[in-house]
Every structure is written in C-alpha cells, then in structure tokens.
Design a protein around this motif. Structure first.
Motif, PDB file in Angstrom:
ATOM      1  N   GLU A   1       4.597   2.361   1.355  1.00  0.00           N
ATOM      2  CA  GLU A   1       4.610   1.973   0.048  1.00  0.00           C
ATOM      3  C   GLU A   1       5.139   2.232  -0.773  1.00  0.00           C
ATOM      4  OE1 GLU A   1       2.185   4.291  -2.052  1.00  0.00           O
ATOM      5  OE2 GLU A   1       0.752   5.180  -0.631  1.00  0.00           O
ATOM      6  N   ASN A   2       5.698   2.346  -1.806  1.00  0.00           N
ATOM      7  CA  ASN A   2       7.346   1.930  -2.890  1.00  0.00           C
ATOM      8  C   ASN A   2       8.344   3.219  -2.343  1.00  0.00           C
ATOM      9  OD1 ASN A   2       9.237   0.602  -4.120  1.00  0.00           O
ATOM     10  ND2 ASN A   2       7.719  -0.008  -5.714  1.00  0.00           N
TER      11      ASN A   2
ATOM     12  N   ALA B   1       8.641   3.530  -8.618  1.00  0.00           N
ATOM     13  CA  ALA B   1       9.053   3.106  -7.078  1.00  0.00           C
ATOM     14  C   ALA B   1       8.696   5.158  -6.993  1.00  0.00           C
ATOM     15  CB  ALA B   1       9.718   2.672  -6.147  1.00  0.00           C
ATOM     16  N   ARG B   2       8.815   6.209  -6.045  1.00  0.00           N
ATOM     17  CA  ARG B   2       8.459   6.868  -5.397  1.00  0.00           C
ATOM     18  C   ARG B   2       9.910   7.581  -5.367  1.00  0.00           C
ATOM     19  NH1 ARG B   2       2.969   8.902  -4.753  1.00  0.00           N
ATOM     20  NH2 ARG B   2       1.086   6.902  -4.360  1.00  0.00           N
TER      21      ARG B   2
ATOM     22  N   GLU C   1       4.089   7.697  -8.088  1.00  0.00           N
ATOM     23  CA  GLU C   1       5.080   6.792  -8.683  1.00  0.00           C
ATOM     24  C   GLU C   1       5.757   6.995 -10.359  1.00  0.00           C
ATOM     25  OE1 GLU C   1       1.920   3.498  -9.145  1.00  0.00           O
ATOM     26  OE2 GLU C   1       1.702   3.210  -6.267  1.00  0.00           O
TER      27      GLU C   1
END
Length: 136
Positions: free
Chosen positions: A48-49, A2-3, A21
């Motif tokens: 977004e993750n 994830a970010r 990512e």
C-alpha cells in the motif's frame, strides 16, 4: 494521494488504523502482536502507498509519559532505521481506549464482544487517526 496509518502501541498488542486514499475517513485495519509489528508494517508498506505514520503518545492525566513510553521510543528508533523516509507524527492518545470501549457499547456490541482487547486497540488506533485528520 497516499494513505496515513496510525498505531495504538501497546506492550503486547498494537492496534492499527488506516485512511482511505483521499485521507477523509479513518478505518480500523487490524491488531497485531507488538513483537511482529515491524515485519507487518514492512509487508503492508510494500503493498500500500502510505505517506506518513501517526503514533499515539501515551500520557497520564497529569501529562506525564506513561510507563510504555520507553518501549515506544525504542520502537520508534527501530522504525526510523527500517523506514528512514517515512514521516512519523505523535498524537496524544489519552482517553482513546475509554472512547473505544464506549464506541463498542454505542455500537450495540454484546458484553463478550466488548471484552476483545484487540478490538479495543484497533478502535483506539482509529480514534487517534480520526483526531489527526480532524486537525489537518
């Protein structure tokens, strides 16, 4: 993966940067008015993750907290209520605004473009995030 998102918190404006990512590169995302920061983050996290948030820790040269710290601490309390599962880390942000301004000069931006304080905040958030990534 994830970010990771970083925040250069300010009384009026807040710069935001994000990693890719794979968490290799930090890139400027945007600058938002601080009063709409939580709704912006809620919307962004829905799309977004993001696995963690890094927030710049504003300090003076003598290592004392700057005058914005009480406002920042209040924001972090609200953030933790809104996003209880999201880890928050703090990074020393001294000199990031000066480094951001120098980056603008080095990039060849014209004087008028360098006066864009929102861009300075976004670049400062990017520097905070890249410093964080370099320490991993």
């Amino acid at each position: 993966m994830a970010r990771i998102l970083s925040i250069d918190f300010g009384k009026k404006r807040t710069g935001i940067a994000i990693t890719d990512e794979l968490q290799i590169i930090a890139s400027g995302l945007t600058t938002v008015e601080t009063k709409v920061l939580l709704p912006f983050l809620k919307d962004y996290f829905a799309k977004e993750n993001v696995e963690r948030v890094v927030i710049g820790e504003p300090k003076r040269l003598n290592n004392e907290p700057s005058e914005v710290v009480p406002i920042l601490n209040e924001f972090i309390k609200k953030f933790r209520i809104e996003f209880p599962e999201m880890p928050v880390e703090r990074m020393d942000e001294r000199f990031t605004s000066k480094m951001a301004f120098q980056t603008m000069i080095d990039s060849g931006l014209k004087k008028k473009q360098r006066q864009n304080k929102a861009l300075v905040d976004e670049i400062a958030a990017t520097i905070i995030l890249q410093d964080y990534l370099n320490k991993l």
